[in-house]
Design an enzyme around this catalytic site. Structure first.
Site, PDB file in Angstrom:
ATOM      1  N   ASP A 118       0.839  -1.202   0.000  1.00 44.32           N
ATOM      2  CA  ASP A 118       0.000   0.000   0.000  1.00 44.32           C
ATOM      3  C   ASP A 118       0.871   1.248   0.000  1.00 44.32           C
ATOM      4  OD1 ASP A 118      -2.343  -1.403   0.137  1.00 44.32           O
ATOM      5  OD2 ASP A 118      -2.912  -0.734   2.148  1.00 44.32           O
ATOM      6  N   LYS A 131      -7.458   1.228  -5.384  1.00 42.60           N
ATOM      7  CA  LYS A 131      -8.685   0.758  -4.740  1.00 42.60           C
ATOM      8  C   LYS A 131      -9.877   1.594  -5.180  1.00 42.60           C
ATOM      9  CE  LYS A 131      -6.687  -0.951  -0.379  1.00 42.60           C
ATOM     10  NZ  LYS A 131      -6.939  -2.394  -0.447  1.00 42.60           N
ATOM     11  N   GLY A 166      -5.380  -2.715   8.628  1.00 46.07           N
ATOM     12  CA  GLY A 166      -5.060  -1.594   9.505  1.00 46.07           C
ATOM     13  C   GLY A 166      -4.911  -1.965  10.967  1.00 46.07           C
ATOM     14  N   ARG A 217      -7.253 -20.137   6.269  1.00 52.05           N
ATOM     15  CA  ARG A 217      -7.496 -21.516   6.715  1.00 52.05           C
ATOM     16  C   ARG A 217      -8.875 -21.987   6.270  1.00 52.05           C
ATOM     17  NH1 ARG A 217      -3.803 -24.645   9.285  1.00 52.05           N
ATOM     18  NH2 ARG A 217      -2.391 -23.593  10.728  1.00 52.05           N
ATOM     19  N   GLY A 235      -3.487  -7.412   7.869  1.00 52.90           N
ATOM     20  CA  GLY A 235      -2.880  -7.646   9.177  1.00 52.90           C
ATOM     21  C   GLY A 235      -1.431  -8.084   9.142  1.00 52.90           C
ATOM     22  N   GLY A 285      -0.366  -3.648   3.932  1.00 52.09           N
ATOM     23  CA  GLY A 285      -0.972  -2.325   3.947  1.00 52.09           C
ATOM     24  C   GLY A 285      -0.213  -1.412   4.870  1.00 52.09           C
ATOM     25  N   SER A 286      -0.770  -1.201   6.040  1.00 49.90           N
ATOM     26  CA  SER A 286      -0.178  -0.279   7.004  1.00 49.90           C
ATOM     27  C   SER A 286       1.143  -0.809   7.563  1.00 49.90           C
ATOM     28  CB  SER A 286      -1.158  -0.066   8.158  1.00 49.90           C
ATOM     29  OG  SER A 286      -2.470   0.056   7.664  1.00 49.90           O
TER      30      SER A 286
END
Lengths: 190, 295
Positions: free
Chosen positions: B25, B82, B154, B166, B215, B236-237
């Site tokens: 990101d 996005k 995030g 999973r 995550g 991402g973050s």
């Protein structure tokens, strides 16, 4: 039977492995220089050429591949792999093996919106056209005297070539069910 | 290939070139350059990283067009952007800018509470998030050429990405073991298109590339997701909210290549500084969860 390596730092290496397995050809994924010592030929897959180049540099693979190839190991690059093998990328600068005497233009057809498929004649195959999948593809702008051109698009642009132990295709034979390029490459193992 | 819409096979082939890679990101050209130098195989343009969307609140939309153009011009790797769920005009604008992929993303505020974008109508390929096999196949049914887990964006907490991966892999294994007679009943139960479920039954995998997202904060998180069946990773973050984005970005890229090599992972995981602080998903209120967006 010699073992064929597939450079597995990034890209569609699994697709090459699947084709080789279907042909009953021993193969191995190559992620570090010690893996390279266990193979007799190497395929550099499609993927992102800058990523493949950077990771190969970081893990000491660029130099190891150069040495083995200069000593005669067969090397085949598809799309990003072809970019990585080239001697010249014009004005563009990125990590390269600089092994094959070809000048390559990256993303020659523009961004991914301009990817396409077409049936091509291949000079070394006498049993029909090859269905070629081009994805954000490069082309070979020019070749040195010792390079054989294997295929051109209708507009004359070169998309497959060979120079002794080196093979380059701008398209992705690993994404189709036609194994002729893989068979042709594996035959190069002495 | 004629001009106009690409075949589904062709769009899915585009996504295959990203396999074994990390998509990062970024919100501007400077971050995009850092991501490319770290070895990202693509960058994802968005107006704020998910951690900031959580913190600041408000409506999260497609990036400003000038930012998208600035990012596209800064790098040679493919650029994704996005759009909001169901916002087909944002999607058309991204396509008109000749970017490489669209993520119809639950991280942005949804524009439609019932329908996703009809992705078959586009020439540009789409990636979409999923929490289970039914959701993944509904998105592919709408034309998505690539799937990623939703995870919980995030947070820096990997637990939801693990749960989603999973679940998808376990459901695929179950479908693979069914008899042909049982596929329709399973399709009904999963709320999945029948023809696509037959395809999963035949292939033993999704018919498109499947990445992990939501995550990932450490090289170990990325390697964990690869072991669970991801074919690549979105971060991402986790990179630009850490102490040292350059070093952490590189390490996560290397961890995806060497996920099976524990000695390499131990080496890669040294000297990275602090990861993003993060929020534990189990301590969050239900209305704060982004993954439940999408239908």
């Amino acid at each position: 039977m010699g073992s064929t390596g597939v450079l597995a730092v990034q890209g569609d290496f699994t697709e090459h492995v699947h084709v080789l397995r279907r042909l009953g050809q021993p193969c191995r994924e190559v992620r570090l220089p010690e893996d390279l010592g266990k193979v007799d030929a190497l395929i550099i897959p499609g993927g992102e050429s800058t990523t493949i180049g950077k990771l190969s540099d970081r893990f000491g693979l660029t130099e190891a591949i150069r040495e083995r190839t200069l000593a005669g190991m067969p090397l085949w690059g598809t799309c990003a792999g072809m970019i990585f093998m080239a001697k010249d990328l014009g004005a563009h600068r990125q990590s390269m093996l600089q092994l094959m005497d070809i000048t390559v233009e990256r993303n020659a057809f523009g961004a991914q919106l301009d990817s396409f498929e077409t049936d091509l004649p291949i000079s070394v195959f006498d049993d029909g056209l090859f269905h070629a999948v081009f994805i954000r593809a490069p082309v070979i702008e020019s070749v040195g005297a010792s390079v054989d051109v294997l295929s051109k698009l209708k507009d004359g642009r070169i998309v497959a070539a060979e120079q002794d132990n080196l093979l380059a295709t701008a398209f992705h034979p690993e994404l189709t069910d036609d194994p002729r390029f893989h068979e042709y490459f594996v035959d190069k193992i002495g | 290939m004629e001009n106009g819409t690409y075949s589904f096979t062709h769009k899915a082939g585009l996504a295959q070139m990203l396999k074994g890679g990390v998509i990062m990101d970024v919100v501007n050209a400077e971050q995009a350059k850092i991501a490319e130098d770290a070895g990202a195989c693509s960058v994802m343009a968005l107006e704020r990283v998910p951690a900031d969307i959580r913190k600041d609140g408000g409506v999260a939309r497609m990036s400003a067009v000038e930012k998208l153009v600035e990012i596209k011009e800064a790098v040679t790797i493919p650029v994704m952007a996005k759009c909001r769920i169901g916002h087909f005009v944002e999607a058309r604008i991204i396509q008109a800018l000749s970017l490489d992929y669209i993520d119809e993303s639950e991280v942005l505020t949804p524009a439609d509470v019932a329908n996703h974008v009809n992705k078959h109508e586009f020439k540009i390929p789409f990636v979409c998030g999923a929490r289970d096999l039914g959701e993944a196949l509904r998105r592919i049914g709408e034309g998505a050429a690539m799937i990623r887990t939703k995870g919980e964006a995030g947070t820096g907490d990997i637990v939801e990405a693990v749960t989603h991966m999973r679940k998808i892999m376990s459901q695929i294994r179950r479908v693979t073991a069914l008899s042909d007679d049982e596929i329709m009943a399973e399709a009904k139960q999963l709320q999945a298109p029948y023809e696509l479920l037959k395809e999963v039954h035949r292939l033993g995998r999704l018919p498109v590339v499947n990445f992990a997202a939501g995550g990932v904060a450490t090289p170990a998180d990325a390697a964990l997701m690869m072991h669970l069946g991801a074919e690549g990773v979105f971060v991402g973050s986790g990179i630009f909210k850490s102490d040292d984005p350059e070093i952490r970005g590189k390490a996560i890229v290397e961890a995806v290549t060497h996920y099976q090599n524990d000695d390499m992972l131990a080496q890669i995981s040294r000297g990275l500084g602090e990861p993003m602080r993060g929020i534990a998903v189990e301590q969050m209120a239900a209305e704060e969860l982004l993954a439940k967006r999408g239908w």
